[in-house]
Design an enzyme around this catalytic site. Structure first.
Site, PDB file in Angstrom:
ATOM      1  N   LYS A 204       0.816  -1.223   0.000  1.00  0.00           N
ATOM      2  CA  LYS A 204       0.000   0.000   0.000  1.00  0.00           C
ATOM      3  C   LYS A 204       0.846   1.267   0.000  1.00  0.00           C
ATOM      4  O   LYS A 204       2.030   1.257   0.362  1.00  0.00           O
ATOM      5  CB  LYS A 204      -0.989  -0.026   1.168  1.00  0.00           C
ATOM      6  CG  LYS A 204      -2.147  -0.986   0.839  1.00  0.00           C
ATOM      7  CD  LYS A 204      -3.266  -0.965   1.815  1.00  0.00           C
ATOM      8  CE  LYS A 204      -4.383  -1.907   1.306  1.00  0.00           C
ATOM      9  NZ  LYS A 204      -5.418  -2.136   2.288  1.00  0.00           N
TER      10      LYS A 204
ATOM     11  N   ARG B 193      -3.863 -10.150   4.575  1.00  0.00           N
ATOM     12  CA  ARG B 193      -4.273 -10.171   3.157  1.00  0.00           C
ATOM     13  C   ARG B 193      -3.105  -9.638   2.338  1.00  0.00           C
ATOM     14  O   ARG B 193      -2.728  -8.473   2.490  1.00  0.00           O
ATOM     15  CB  ARG B 193      -5.505  -9.282   2.987  1.00  0.00           C
ATOM     16  CG  ARG B 193      -6.058  -9.197   1.578  1.00  0.00           C
ATOM     17  CD  ARG B 193      -7.272  -8.278   1.526  1.00  0.00           C
ATOM     18  NE  ARG B 193      -7.818  -8.219   0.183  1.00  0.00           N
ATOM     19  CZ  ARG B 193      -7.365  -7.413  -0.770  1.00  0.00           C
ATOM     20  NH1 ARG B 193      -6.365  -6.594  -0.536  1.00  0.00           N
ATOM     21  NH2 ARG B 193      -7.929  -7.424  -1.967  1.00  0.00           N
TER      22      ARG B 193
HETATM   23  N1  HH2 Z   1      -7.512  -3.659   0.641  1.00  0.00           N
HETATM   24  C1  HH2 Z   1      -7.810  -3.633  -0.675  1.00  0.00           C
HETATM   25  C2  HH2 Z   1      -8.922  -4.327  -1.157  1.00  0.00           C
HETATM   26  N2  HH2 Z   1      -9.688  -5.083  -0.346  1.00  0.00           N
HETATM   27  N3  HH2 Z   1     -10.138  -5.930   1.808  1.00  0.00           N
HETATM   28  C3  HH2 Z   1      -9.851  -5.986   3.111  1.00  0.00           C
HETATM   29  N4  HH2 Z   1     -10.589  -6.746   3.932  1.00  0.00           N
HETATM   30  N5  HH2 Z   1      -8.790  -5.294   3.647  1.00  0.00           N
HETATM   31  C4  HH2 Z   1      -7.992  -4.502   2.890  1.00  0.00           C
HETATM   32  O1  HH2 Z   1      -7.056  -3.870   3.425  1.00  0.00           O
HETATM   33  C5  HH2 Z   1      -8.277  -4.413   1.473  1.00  0.00           C
HETATM   34  C6  HH2 Z   1      -9.384  -5.148   0.974  1.00  0.00           C
HETATM   35  C7  HH2 Z   1      -6.949  -2.832  -1.610  1.00  0.00           C
HETATM   36  O2  HH2 Z   1      -5.901  -3.623  -2.132  1.00  0.00           O
HETATM   37  P1  HH2 Z   1      -5.915  -4.346  -3.563  1.00  0.00           P
HETATM   38  O3  HH2 Z   1      -7.012  -5.347  -3.664  1.00  0.00           O
HETATM   39  O4  HH2 Z   1      -4.572  -4.889  -3.821  1.00  0.00           O
HETATM   40  O5  HH2 Z   1      -6.129  -3.177  -4.604  1.00  0.00           O
HETATM   41  P2  HH2 Z   1      -7.371  -2.699  -5.461  1.00  0.00           P
HETATM   42  O6  HH2 Z   1      -8.444  -2.322  -4.513  1.00  0.00           O
HETATM   43  O7  HH2 Z   1      -6.841  -1.547  -6.269  1.00  0.00           O
HETATM   44  O8  HH2 Z   1      -7.818  -3.841  -6.330  1.00  0.00           O
END
Ligand code: HH2
Length: 282
Positions: free
Chosen positions: A208, A248
Site C-alpha cells: 500500500k 491479506r
Molecule cells: N484492501 C484492498 C482491497 N480489499 N479488503 C480488506 N478486507 N482489507 C484490505 O485492506 C483491502 C481489501 C486494496 O488492495 P488491492 O485489492 O490490492 O487493490 P485494489 O483495490 O486496487 O484492487
C-alpha cells in the site's frame, strides 16, 4: 458475541484481482484463464484463502457495473473453490450472492454493510472500516481518535452480524481507506485495541501507498509498488505478532515464510518448527 480464540492458527489470504486497474497488479490477471492460473500459483505458495475481486478500491477507482463484475469473478470463483477456500471481495449484494453460489464461503466487504447477505447465505463476513468512498477517501481524512473510532464502528457492525446469525465475523481496520500515513501507523501500532474486542482481526497492508511513502529515497519520491515488499512483510509479521488472525497479501510465499519466524503457526505449512530442528545454513 466475540469469537476469536488464541489457539487458532494465523491465515494468509492471497489477493487475486481480476481487474484492469488495481493499484499494484491491475491487468496482470484480468482474463479468466490468467486469473485461475494465478490462483493455482497462490495455492502452491501456501495461501489458505484466495480473495477474488472484480472491482478496484484504489483511491479514485471507477465503479464497475454489476454485470461486468459478475463476468469477471464468477468463473474464477467456480474454478478455484474446489481447490481452496475462496472469499469474494465486493460491496455489491448481487455479486456476493453469485460468488457464494459459485463456491465462495467468505464475503470480504470493504463497505461493512453486507452482513445481512452473509447471514442469508450462511457464510463468513469481513467487515472493513473505511471513511468515505474510493472516489474521495484520501482527500482529507480526519479523526479524533482514529483507533477508538475504527474499533467502535467495527465492534458495532460485528455485533449486528452476530445478532443476524453470521457465525464467522472478521474485523479489519482498512489500512489506506480514508487514512493518512499517520492514521495507518497508529492503527498498526495499537492493533491490540482491535484484538481486544475478541473478534477475529484481518489486516491488509500489502504494497500500500503508505509503505511507499515510508520507504521514500533521499529525493523524497515514494518507493514504487515493486519496492514495497520489505514494508509489506514487516507490517504483516507485526500484525500477526499483535494477534491478527489473518493477513491479506499479494506476496504469499514470502509472507508465509516471514510469518513462520514470529512463531504464530501459519496455514498450509504445519506451523512454526523449532529452530533446534534445523541445521544452520541448511
Ligand atoms: N484492501 C484492498 C482491497 N480489499 N479488503 C480488506 N478486507 N482489507 C484490505 O485492506 C483491502 C481489501 C486494496 O488492495 P488491492 O485489492 O490490492 O487493490 P485494489 O483495490 O486496487 O484492487
Amino acid at each position: 458475541m466475540p469469537d476469536a480464540t488464541t489457539e487458532e492458527r494465523a491465515l494468509v489470504m492471497g489477493i487475486l484481482n481480476v481487474t484492469p486497474d488495481s493499484f499494484s497488479d491491475g491487468g496482470s490477471w484480468f482474463g479468466t484463464e490468467a486469473a485461475v492460473a494465478r490462483g493455482h500459483e497462490l495455492i502452491a505458495e501456501g495461501a489458505d484463502i484466495i480473495d477474488v475481486g472484480g472491482e478496484s478500491t484504489r483511491p479514485g477507482a471507477v465503479v464497475v457495473p454489476v454485470e461486468e463484475e459478475l463476468r469477471r469473478v464468477v468463473p474464477v470463483v467456480e474454478a478455484l473453490s474446489p481447490r481452496v477456500r475462496v472469499s469474494i471481495d465486493t460491496t455489491k449484494p448481487e455479486v456476493a450472492e453469485a460468488a457464494v453460489a459459485a463456491g465462495a464461503t467468505l464475503i470480504n466487504d470493504v463497505s461493512a454493510t453486507l452482513w445481512p447477505v452473509a447471514a442469508h447465505c450462511g457464510v463468513g463476513w469481513v467487515a472493513m472500516h473505511r471513511q468515505g468512498t474510493p472516489a474521495t477517501m484520501q482527500d482529507d481524512p480526519r479523526y479524533g481518535d482514529v483507533v477508538a473510532e475504527v474499533r467502535d464502528l467495527l465492534a458495532e457492525r460485528a455485533a449486528r452480524a452476530h445478532h443476524a446469525g453470521v457465525g464467522e465475523v472478521w474485523i479489519d481496520p482498512g489500512i489506506g481507506f480514508g487514512k493518512t500515513v499517520d492514521h495507518n501507523l497508529e492503527l498498526l501500532a495499537r492493533l491490540d485495541a482491535l484484538v481486544a474486542t475478541g473478534h477475529r482481526v484481518l489486516v491488509g497492508t500489502s504494497r500500500k501507498a503508505f509503505l511507499g511513502v515510508l520507504a521514500a529515497g533521499p529525493d523524497g519520491v515514494a518507493a514504487p509498488v515493486a519496492d514495497r515488499l520489505s514494508g509489506s512483510l514487516a507490517t504483516a509479521t507485526w500484525a500477526l505478532q499483535q494477534g491478527a488472525g489473518m493477513v491479506r497479501v499479494h506476496d504469499v510465499a514470502a509472507t508465509v515464510q516471514a510469518a513462520l519466524l514470529v512463531g504464530r503457526p501459519v496455514g498450509g505449512h504445519g506451523g512454526a518448527g523449532s529452530m533446534a530442528d534445523t541445521e544452520v545454513g541448511s
